[in-house]
Design a protein around this motif. Structure first.
Motif, PDB file in Angstrom:
ATOM      1  N   GLY A   2       0.930  -1.193   0.059  1.00 39.19           N
ATOM      2  CA  GLY A   2      -0.134  -0.016   0.013  1.00 39.19           C
ATOM      3  C   GLY A   2       0.741   1.282  -0.115  1.00 39.19           C
ATOM      4  O   GLY A   2       0.602   2.248  -0.589  1.00 39.19           O
ATOM      5  N   ARG A   3       1.899   1.165   0.773  1.00 37.20           N
ATOM      6  CA  ARG A   3       2.944   2.531   0.742  1.00 37.20           C
ATOM      7  C   ARG A   3       3.408   2.578  -0.789  1.00 37.20           C
ATOM      8  O   ARG A   3       3.594   4.096  -1.063  1.00 37.20           O
ATOM      9  CB  ARG A   3       3.925   2.140   1.785  1.00 37.20           C
ATOM     10  N   SER A   4       3.896   1.689  -1.280  1.00 36.26           N
ATOM     11  CA  SER A   4       4.541   1.999  -2.574  1.00 36.26           C
ATOM     12  C   SER A   4       3.533   2.262  -3.475  1.00 36.26           C
ATOM     13  O   SER A   4       3.694   3.173  -4.451  1.00 36.26           O
ATOM     14  CB  SER A   4       5.096   0.651  -3.126  1.00 36.26           C
ATOM     15  N   ALA A   5       2.279   2.005  -3.817  1.00 35.75           N
ATOM     16  CA  ALA A   5       1.225   2.316  -4.355  1.00 35.75           C
ATOM     17  C   ALA A   5       1.066   3.879  -4.085  1.00 35.75           C
ATOM     18  O   ALA A   5       0.763   4.510  -5.077  1.00 35.75           O
ATOM     19  CB  ALA A   5      -0.111   1.759  -4.125  1.00 35.75           C
ATOM     20  N   GLY A   6       0.889   4.430  -2.808  1.00 34.34           N
ATOM     21  CA  GLY A   6       0.696   5.702  -2.470  1.00 34.34           C
ATOM     22  C   GLY A   6       1.887   6.470  -2.912  1.00 34.34           C
ATOM     23  O   GLY A   6       1.852   7.810  -3.722  1.00 34.34           O
ATOM     24  N   LEU A   7       2.990   6.032  -3.040  1.00 31.26           N
ATOM     25  CA  LEU A   7       4.174   6.611  -3.400  1.00 31.26           C
ATOM     26  C   LEU A   7       3.973   7.015  -4.993  1.00 31.26           C
ATOM     27  O   LEU A   7       4.443   8.019  -5.495  1.00 31.26           O
ATOM     28  CB  LEU A   7       5.578   5.862  -2.977  1.00 31.26           C
ATOM     29  N   ALA A   8       4.037   5.958  -5.626  1.00 31.94           N
ATOM     30  CA  ALA A   8       3.493   5.768  -7.039  1.00 31.94           C
ATOM     31  C   ALA A   8       2.636   6.783  -7.549  1.00 31.94           C
ATOM     32  O   ALA A   8       2.899   7.707  -8.387  1.00 31.94           O
ATOM     33  CB  ALA A   8       3.086   4.481  -7.587  1.00 31.94           C
ATOM     34  N   SER A   9       1.604   6.987  -6.893  1.00 29.28           N
ATOM     35  CA  SER A   9       0.647   8.036  -7.358  1.00 29.28           C
ATOM     36  C   SER A   9       0.985   9.180  -6.808  1.00 29.28           C
ATOM     37  O   SER A   9       0.780  10.285  -7.480  1.00 29.28           O
ATOM     38  CB  SER A   9      -0.838   7.718  -6.554  1.00 29.28           C
ATOM     39  N   ALA A  85      21.389  12.862   0.697  1.00 30.69           N
ATOM     40  CA  ALA A  85      21.541  12.585  -0.651  1.00 30.69           C
ATOM     41  C   ALA A  85      22.294  11.288  -0.677  1.00 30.69           C
ATOM     42  O   ALA A  85      21.872  10.678  -1.712  1.00 30.69           O
ATOM     43  CB  ALA A  85      22.866  13.513  -0.970  1.00 30.69           C
ATOM     44  N   THR A  86      22.954  10.654   0.193  1.00 29.87           N
ATOM     45  CA  THR A  86      23.405   9.195  -0.150  1.00 29.87           C
ATOM     46  C   THR A  86      22.584   8.217   0.435  1.00 29.87           C
ATOM     47  O   THR A  86      22.670   7.100   0.135  1.00 29.87           O
ATOM     48  CB  THR A  86      24.628   8.908   1.088  1.00 29.87           C
ATOM     49  N   MET A  87      21.287   8.559   0.892  1.00 25.70           N
ATOM     50  CA  MET A  87      20.006   7.728   1.113  1.00 25.70           C
ATOM     51  C   MET A  87      19.359   7.263  -0.181  1.00 25.70           C
ATOM     52  O   MET A  87      18.694   6.324  -0.207  1.00 25.70           O
ATOM     53  CB  MET A  87      19.353   7.901   2.036  1.00 25.70           C
ATOM     54  N   LEU A  88      19.653   8.012  -1.245  1.00 21.29           N
ATOM     55  CA  LEU A  88      18.748   7.941  -2.435  1.00 21.29           C
ATOM     56  C   LEU A  88      18.960   6.417  -3.103  1.00 21.29           C
ATOM     57  O   LEU A  88      17.807   5.683  -3.608  1.00 21.29           O
ATOM     58  CB  LEU A  88      19.053   8.890  -3.386  1.00 21.29           C
ATOM     59  N   PRO A  89      20.106   5.826  -3.265  1.00 23.91           N
ATOM     60  CA  PRO A  89      20.225   4.587  -3.757  1.00 23.91           C
ATOM     61  C   PRO A  89      19.496   3.602  -3.025  1.00 23.91           C
ATOM     62  O   PRO A  89      19.023   2.661  -3.172  1.00 23.91           O
ATOM     63  CB  PRO A  89      22.020   4.126  -3.704  1.00 23.91           C
ATOM     64  N   TYR A  90      19.519   3.720  -1.790  1.00 29.01           N
ATOM     65  CA  TYR A  90      18.644   3.025  -0.780  1.00 29.01           C
ATOM     66  C   TYR A  90      17.200   3.003  -0.853  1.00 29.01           C
ATOM     67  O   TYR A  90      16.577   2.028  -1.080  1.00 29.01           O
ATOM     68  CB  TYR A  90      19.136   3.007   0.650  1.00 29.01           C
ATOM     69  N   LEU A  91      16.719   4.124  -1.161  1.00 29.76           N
ATOM     70  CA  LEU A  91      15.221   4.470  -1.440  1.00 29.76           C
ATOM     71  C   LEU A  91      14.929   4.103  -2.745  1.00 29.76           C
ATOM     72  O   LEU A  91      13.835   3.279  -2.912  1.00 29.76           O
ATOM     73  CB  LEU A  91      14.934   5.904  -1.569  1.00 29.76           C
TER      74      LEU A  91
END
Length: 185
Positions: A2-9, A85-91
């Motif tokens: 559900g979280r990834s669908a919210g992020l996608a929208s 900035a360095t957490m972007l690859p993790y995200l």
């Protein structure tokens, strides 16, 4: 999921903004400013000035008694910006994992392996530094000195490259700019 669908929208709602002409022109202006500003970063210093690098000055201000809390707050904010900035690859990895069709156990295992891969170099260097401290102290001090002398120039190069890439991307998304530039020559 559900979280990834919210992020996608949320990302889909913002996609139109990135292509707005004002945003693209702003991106170009920021890129051009970074590129021009990079020429003023890490310039030649006065040869008679004491050789105390920016890192040493920050360290003395942050750890000294007369430094006050302002230097420590600035140091913390700088560290937070670098961490973001360095957490972007993790995200990005989290996004890929949440969009994949892996079972929950496989997703957790893949994330654990990713984290292990990301922290292993730092752990190896830390272990080497602790175990071989007396043998490598001279090399570490020479490397630290070189980093202090070269940090300004390296930062200038990085800022210039980022500025160029931002400006180049904006130019390719500006409607009609490439035709205009072709007609100049």
């Amino acid at each position: 999921m559900g979280r990834s669908a919210g992020l996608a929208s949320l990302l889909e709602m913002g996609n139109g903004w990135a292509e707005h002409p004002l945003v693209v022109r702003g991106q170009f202006a920021i890129g051009a400013a970074l590129l021009v500003g990079s020429f003023f970063i890490g310039g030649k210093k006065d040869p008679d000035a004491p050789r105390r690098g920016r890192l040493m000055r920050w360290r003395e201000r942050a750890m000294g008694e007369d430094g006050g809390s302002g230097a420590l707050v600035a140091l913390a904010l700088g560290a937070a910006a670098l961490e973001a900035a360095t957490m972007l690859p993790y995200l990005g990895a989290i996004g890929l994992l949440s969009a994949s069709d892996l079972a929950p156990a496989a997703t957790v295992a893949a994330l654990a392996v990713y984290c292990l891969v990301m922290i292993t170099p730092a752990l190896v260097l830390l272990g080497a530094r602790v175990v071989l401290r007396h043998r490598i102290e001279g090399s570490v001090q020479r490397f630290a000195g070189w980093m202090e002398r070269s940090a300004g120039e390296a930062t200038g190069w990085i800022v210039g490259i980022v500025g160029f890439l931002l400006a180049r991307d904006a130019v390719t998304r500006m409607p009609g700019i490439l035709d205009f530039l072709d007609n100049l020559g």
